[in-house]
Design a protein around this motif. Structure first.
Motif, PDB file in Angstrom:
ATOM      1  N   LEU A 213      -0.275   0.172  16.150  1.00  0.00           N
ATOM      2  CA  LEU A 213       0.703  -0.701  15.573  1.00  0.00           C
ATOM      3  C   LEU A 213       0.677  -0.313  14.300  1.00  0.00           C
ATOM      4  N   ILE A 214      -0.286   0.000  13.670  1.00  0.00           N
ATOM      5  CA  ILE A 214      -0.344   0.397  12.213  1.00  0.00           C
ATOM      6  C   ILE A 214       0.375   1.581  11.900  1.00  0.00           C
ATOM      7  N   ARG A 215       0.059   2.725  12.939  1.00  0.00           N
ATOM      8  CA  ARG A 215       0.669   3.949  12.756  1.00  0.00           C
ATOM      9  C   ARG A 215       2.157   3.706  12.805  1.00  0.00           C
ATOM     10  N   HIS A 216       2.583   2.997  13.805  1.00  0.00           N
ATOM     11  CA  HIS A 216       4.059   2.979  13.989  1.00  0.00           C
ATOM     12  C   HIS A 216       4.761   2.262  12.816  1.00  0.00           C
ATOM     13  N   ALA A 217       4.236   1.179  12.268  1.00  0.00           N
ATOM     14  CA  ALA A 217       4.657   0.410  11.084  1.00  0.00           C
ATOM     15  C   ALA A 217       4.738   1.551   9.700  1.00  0.00           C
ATOM     16  N   ILE A 218       3.560   2.148   9.418  1.00  0.00           N
ATOM     17  CA  ILE A 218       3.563   3.191   8.273  1.00  0.00           C
ATOM     18  C   ILE A 218       4.972   4.057   8.577  1.00  0.00           C
ATOM     19  N   ALA A 219       5.132   4.658   9.896  1.00  0.00           N
ATOM     20  CA  ALA A 219       6.239   5.408   9.710  1.00  0.00           C
ATOM     21  C   ALA A 219       7.497   4.955   9.695  1.00  0.00           C
ATOM     22  N   ASP A 220       7.633   3.679  10.079  1.00  0.00           N
ATOM     23  CA  ASP A 220       8.897   2.852  10.112  1.00  0.00           C
ATOM     24  C   ASP A 220       9.225   2.593   8.394  1.00  0.00           C
ATOM     25  N   LEU A 221       8.204   2.405   7.809  1.00  0.00           N
ATOM     26  CA  LEU A 221       8.277   1.961   6.209  1.00  0.00           C
ATOM     27  C   LEU A 221       8.315   3.227   5.431  1.00  0.00           C
TER      28      LEU A 221
ATOM     29  N   LEU B 269       0.801  -1.207  -0.045  1.00  0.00           N
ATOM     30  CA  LEU B 269       0.078  -0.002   0.223  1.00  0.00           C
ATOM     31  C   LEU B 269       0.844   1.179  -0.002  1.00  0.00           C
ATOM     32  N   ILE B 270       2.045   1.275   0.686  1.00  0.00           N
ATOM     33  CA  ILE B 270       2.786   2.299   0.817  1.00  0.00           C
ATOM     34  C   ILE B 270       3.681   2.484  -0.562  1.00  0.00           C
TER      35      ILE B 270
ATOM     36  N   ARG C  21       7.921  10.798  17.046  1.00  0.00           N
ATOM     37  CA  ARG C  21       8.796  10.734  15.966  1.00  0.00           C
ATOM     38  C   ARG C  21       8.126  10.811  14.557  1.00  0.00           C
ATOM     39  N   ALA C  22       6.636  10.653  14.666  1.00  0.00           N
ATOM     40  CA  ALA C  22       5.964  10.707  13.402  1.00  0.00           C
ATOM     41  C   ALA C  22       5.980  12.425  13.063  1.00  0.00           C
ATOM     42  N   GLN C  23       5.620  13.151  14.287  1.00  0.00           N
ATOM     43  CA  GLN C  23       5.349  14.558  14.066  1.00  0.00           C
ATOM     44  C   GLN C  23       6.850  15.153  13.546  1.00  0.00           C
ATOM     45  N   ARG C  24       7.964  14.655  14.116  1.00  0.00           N
ATOM     46  CA  ARG C  24       9.129  15.163  13.626  1.00  0.00           C
ATOM     47  C   ARG C  24       9.482  14.918  12.341  1.00  0.00           C
ATOM     48  N   THR C  25       9.058  13.764  11.920  1.00  0.00           N
ATOM     49  CA  THR C  25       9.371  13.383  10.397  1.00  0.00           C
ATOM     50  C   THR C  25       8.485  14.486   9.369  1.00  0.00           C
ATOM     51  N   VAL C  26       7.171  14.489  10.065  1.00  0.00           N
ATOM     52  CA  VAL C  26       6.306  15.536   8.907  1.00  0.00           C
ATOM     53  C   VAL C  26       7.018  16.921   8.758  1.00  0.00           C
ATOM     54  N   ARG C  27       7.570  17.409  10.129  1.00  0.00           N
ATOM     55  CA  ARG C  27       8.150  18.518   9.972  1.00  0.00           C
ATOM     56  C   ARG C  27       9.540  18.658   9.088  1.00  0.00           C
ATOM     57  N   GLN C  28      10.273  17.708   9.260  1.00  0.00           N
ATOM     58  CA  GLN C  28      11.605  17.704   8.488  1.00  0.00           C
ATOM     59  C   GLN C  28      11.412  17.366   7.100  1.00  0.00           C
ATOM     60  N   HIS C  29      10.367  16.887   6.800  1.00  0.00           N
ATOM     61  CA  HIS C  29      10.185  16.775   5.113  1.00  0.00           C
ATOM     62  C   HIS C  29       9.458  17.828   4.594  1.00  0.00           C
TER      63      HIS C  29
ATOM     64  N   GLY D   4       6.267   5.777   5.014  1.00  0.00           N
ATOM     65  CA  GLY D   4       5.133   6.185   4.387  1.00  0.00           C
ATOM     66  C   GLY D   4       4.779   7.719   4.535  1.00  0.00           C
ATOM     67  N   LEU D   5       5.279   8.314   5.734  1.00  0.00           N
ATOM     68  CA  LEU D   5       4.689   9.603   5.927  1.00  0.00           C
ATOM     69  C   LEU D   5       5.486  10.520   4.954  1.00  0.00           C
ATOM     70  N   GLU D   6       6.815  10.181   4.592  1.00  0.00           N
ATOM     71  CA  GLU D   6       7.657  11.161   3.675  1.00  0.00           C
ATOM     72  C   GLU D   6       6.969  11.154   2.216  1.00  0.00           C
TER      73      GLU D   6
END
Length: 971
Positions: free
Chosen positions: A455-463, A428-429, A496-504, A465-467
């Motif tokens: 668990l899905i949220r963390h998995a999406i971030a790990d893969l 999906l990602i 961690r997800a919030q930081r990823t959104v900002r950094q990208h 997906g947020l970027e």
């Protein structure tokens, strides 16, 4: 001294001549030794103390002209010493904030005057004069590397004889050389004992703490993050110019019970720094705390919740270890028994290898999930069948598979886990990164639904997906952008997800979604409706991201505030809720609170308090709660009619989140007297008293805080008593919530000013409970409890006997005078003022050493402490030889300086204390020497009768002593 400063002291700019001394344990030790050397110099070496320096020591001082007394000529902006050099120049000259000193004798005087500022003065002096020996003796005595022959030249001059100045120089040089050696030896000893950390040890500790840190109240920390992701080859994350100071990295730690902490990990240990500047990746490197041996030790001192949860984690690990050990032992025993049985029966069964092989095959079948997974619902298997079409089909087949998958109940956990377990999440990602818009839309529709699962949220971030979703925000397709933003809103619920959104670059793009012209339109065109939906999705994502401090700043910089203010004016609850939700999250920072006020948002927050949607009401009340610390904001809430809807919302006591926000807003609004009058009109106090039982602590903190503000007025105190509010308030004194205890002690103390209420508090044992809170380690609670005790003693029927009934109570109060907290000291002095009104209690606290402890506090510049300390000293003079003892403890001269304060209440209390102390002849002499008459004379004409009488009485006592002395001398 020059060598010690150059080699041992720790400077903020290594190798630079313009650096500053860091206040590290080593530097503090060096500075204190130098202070002792200078303070004792005049007494030990009077001849050398009078020696005039070659050049003056010059630095920027914190002292003002009023600090100097006898021996100095003082004008408006200048101080000169009466003592002068042969060339007629003053040995001390203070011009504006620049101080020039030309002898050790004057240096010693400066330290005496500086009192608690002496450490800062010596630090400033040494920073401005990096090699002070040059100024004192001349450039030929400067600190040099290698062989130092200056002492040999001095010896030769002394041998030739005849020059007294050379002999004095020789003595000074030897004394300074001896001090240098002493400083170097002590620094070497301290450095050898220092804790030495390294990057590997810090990284291991960080990883260990991260394993126990996540969302949830039972974790040891909310989060723990490095401020920089870049790692140098030596393992350090600090920039090279900080690594020269031994600094390894910087961490931002979010405990459950304190504000975020920014710390420095260095080879010397761990300490709190000045934090991140302006929300950027810049650090204020200055040390703000003691140095601790590691991060855990630092956190144990800062966070009680960390200690509590750490203990829980250790106990869980201990239990798991024991269970694992038991299982291991049990398994070993089982295999031993099987081996024993197998060996006994092997002779009887010749085909054992074949049969055992078949048995193992049978036992492994449940692991293949055919039989063991038969209890799974049909949806699980349906999704599994669709997976192959997702993974290997063409675009058309993929779209059909996505549509079919969307037909499942994706809110069901079984379906969510099925997608994750069979590897569909990665697919999906990956589909998001294609150019097929239909595939992207289908994928996002599924991801939006299943990302409700943690668990899905963390998995999406790990893969990653947020970027990809952040990139999609640049798409021209409105539906695609909306889905991406909504999915980001779901995923970005952890740090961690919030930081990823900002950094990208996600924050700027999300703010961009708010910019459209549909605001305020009642009937929307299809185009405007899509724009509004896009803004709603953007606001949802910003709401999730705004829980990060850096993201709040990023939203502000991206121009989010005026856009949020525009959408606040619309009438659609579905977009208002995330907009207000974002604003109330951001209102925790001063810049947003100011913007909410200046952008005219208070009016619309008040308006939406009357909305039909409870969630919207809650967020509006919460925003007001955070903003109403400011008086102008409190006035705006009243002017826009916000107090009545807040009062009405108190009736909705079933929704605890709404109740917490509303009571918080009422609490802060009640700080203004005009608002309290309105609340009285709306019967808010009666309603709040009715809510004092069976409420969560979060709500109780706000209710009691509101009552505490309201009961500053007598009529409201009577209302609280009449409505039966005193018993539940006293009962709350037995709780453990720190914020609640601070508020309830303040409220009970305010109520105790009414004699009728004091009777109830005493009957319910409330005074004893307040007294017991003095043992609480939290200084805020100690101070609040001590302030509450003051009116209790004032209004009790037999206050002296009541106080004596508390076993060890008086000793406890006296011991609190050793506190380092100024508010605690002021409150305890206030309590002692009331306790000392009873002669028997005064005798007891005198035996416990109250006089020397009060005297030690006399050298303070805090006006609040000065006032209550002076009142305590005044009342304590009424027993035995306490007046004489205060004089012997050097409390009199500092009190005279209090008369230079700008606070009239300090003048009144000080004059009373000086009047009492002036009953002792020696104290009169000390006062007169410190210029008390000149300061008291204008106060004799004061309109304050108490001040007038005390000032006149003190002057009269000094005059009587002078007349008696003249009579005895001349007859």
């Amino acid at each position: 001294m020059g060598a010690a400063l150059a080699r041992a002291a720790q400077w903020t700019a290594a190798g630079s001549g313009t650096g500053t001394l860091e206040i590290t344990p080593l530097n503090e030790s060096l500075l204190n030794q130098i202070i002792k050397f200078v303070e004792d110099f005049s007494a030990r070496h009077p001849r050398e103390a009078a020696f005039v320096f070659k050049e003056p020591l010059e630095w920027k001082t914190q002292l003002d002209c009023s600090a100097f007394g006898n021996g100095y000529e003082i004008t408006e902006a200048t101080v000169q010493s009466e003592a002068k050099a042969k060339d007629g120049q003053s040995l001390l000259l203070l011009t504006k904030s620049t101080l020039r000193v030309r002898s050790f004798d004057q240096l010693s005087h400066v330290l005496q005057i500086a009192m608690e500022k002496k450490l800062k003065e010596v630090q400033a002096c040494l920073e401005a004069n990096r090699d002070p020996i040059v100024q004192i003796l001349g450039p030929e005595y400067g600190t040099v590397e290698g062989e130092d022959r200056s002492i040999l030249h001095l010896l030769e001059k002394v041998k030739k004889g005849g020059d007294p100045e050379t002999e004095v120089k020789m003595k000074i040089f030897l004394l300074l050389h001896q001090l240098d050696l002493q400083l170097l030896n002590s620094s070497l000893k301290q450095i050898s004992q220092d804790v030495r950390l390294n990057p590997a040890a810090v990284n291991n500790e960080v990883n260990l703490l991260k394993n126990f840190s996540e969302e949830g109240e039972d974790t040891v920390l909310e989060s723990l993050e490095y401020t920089s992701d870049y790692v140098f080859s030596n393992g350090c994350r600090a920039p090279p110019w900080r690594q020269v100071h031994g600094e390894i990295c910087y961490l931002v730690i979010n405990p459950h019970d304190t504000d975020p902490l920014c710390i420095t990990c260095s080879t010397a240990g761990v300490f709190l720094n000045g934090g991140q500047i302006d929300g950027k990746d810049h650090i204020d490197y200055e040390r703000k705390s003691d140095v601790y041996k590691d991060i855990v030790t630092f956190l144990r001192e800062r966070s009680p919740k960390f200690v509590e949860n750490m203990a829980k984690q250790v106990s869980v690990l201990s239990y798991l270890f024991k269970m694992c050990l038991f299982i291991l032992v049990y398994s070993c025993l089982k295999w031993v028994m099987l081996f024993f049985i197998f060996s006994k029966t092997s002779a009887r069964f010749n085909n054992v290898s074949e049969s055992s092989s078949e048995t193992e095959e049978d036992e492994e079948q449940p692991v293949r999930h055919h039989e063991g997974g038969t209890d799974l619902p049909s949806e699980y298997w349906g999704i599994q069948k669709l997976a192959k079409y997702l993974k290997g089909g063409n675009p058309t087949a993929t779209v059909i598979a996505l549509c079919s998958m969307k037909d499942f109940n994706l809110a069901q956990e079984t379906c969510q886990m099925a997608i994750r377990d069979i590897g569909c999440l990665e697919v999906l990602i990956n589909l998001l990164d294609t150019e097929e818009i239909k595939c992207q839309i289908g994928s996002l529709k599924i991801l939006k639904e299943i990302s409700q699962n943690t668990l899905i949220r963390h998995a999406i971030a790990d893969l990653g997906g947020l970027e990809i979703m952040v990139k999609i925000l640049d798409s021209l397709d409105r539906e695609l952008k909306c889905l991406a933003a909504e999915t980001i809103a779901n995923v970005a619920r952890f740090k961690r997800a919030q930081r990823t959104v900002r950094q990208h670059g996600g924050i700027k793009r999300l703010v961009g979604l708010l910019g459209c012209d549909a605001v305020g339109s009642t009937s929307l065109t299809p185009y405007q409706a899509k724009d509004t939906e896009m803004a709603r999705c953007g606001a949802l994502a910003l709401w999730s991201c705004s829980k990060s401090t850096k993201n709040k700043e990023a939203i502000r910089k991206a121009g989010g505030i005026p856009l949020l203010a525009r959408w606040l004016k619309c009438s659609h609850a579905n977009i208002l809720t995330p907009v207000v939700g974002t604003l109330q999250e951001c209102a925790s920072t001063p810049s947003y609170r100011l913007a909410i006020k200046t952008e005219g948002m208070i009016e619309y927050l008040v308006k939406n308090l009357s909305s039909e949607h409870e969630e919207l009401q809650m967020h509006c009340a919460s925003a007001i709660f955070k903003c109403a610390e400011d008086k102008e904001t409190r006035d705006l809430v009243r002017q826009h009619g916000g107090l009545q809807p807040l009062s009405v919302l108190l009736a909705n006591s079933e929704n605890k989140q709404l109740l917490a926000a509303v009571t918080g807003a009422i609490w802060k609004c009640a700080i203004s007297e005009e608002n309290v009058a309105k609340f009285r009109e709306y019967k808010v106090i009666e309603t709040l008293v009715g809510l004092l039982t069976d409420q969560p602590e979060e709500v109780l903190v706000n209710i009691v805080g509101a009552l505490g503000e309201c009961c500053q007025e007598s009529v409201n105190r009577s209302t609280i008593r009449r409505c039966g509010g005193i018993p539940p308030l006293v009962k709350l004194l037995t709780g453990t919530n720190q914020a609640l205890l601070v508020n309830v002690t303040k409220t009970v103390g305010a109520c105790a000013t009414e004699p009728e209420t004091m009777i109830i508090i005493d009957r319910l044992d409330g005074v004893r409970l307040l007294w017991s809170l003095l043992k609480n380690p939290n200084p805020d609670i100690q101070a609040s409890a001590a302030w509450a005790i003051c009116p209790c003693i004032d209004n009790a029927k037999d206050a002296g006997e009541m106080v004596r009934s508390f076993v060890g109570g008086l000793e406890l109060v006296v011991n609190l005078l050793k506190s380092k907290n100024k508010e605690v000291l002021a409150s305890v002095c206030g309590a002692i003022t009331n306790i000392a009104k009873d002669e028997e209690n005064l005798a007891v606290i005198t035996d416990h050493g109250v006089v020397p402890l009060l005297s030690k506090l006399a050298n303070t510049n805090n006006d609040k402490l000065r006032r209550h300390l002076a009142e305590a000293i005044s009342n304590c003079c009424m027993w035995g030889r306490n007046r004489v003892a205060f004089g012997e403890s050097n409390a009199v001269a500092p009190l005279v300086r209090y008369l230079r304060s700008n606070d009239p209440s300090v003048h009144r209390a000080t004059a009373q204390a000086l009047y009492q102390l002036s009953e002792d002849p020696n104290n009169c002499i000390t006062m007169h020497e410190n210029g008390v008459v000149k300061l008291l004379l204008p106060m004799v004409g004061s309109t304050d009768e108490t001040l007038q009488e005390a000032a006149a009485g003190c002057i009269a006592n000094i005059r009587r002593l002078a007349l008696a002395t003249e009579k005895a001398k001349y007859g």
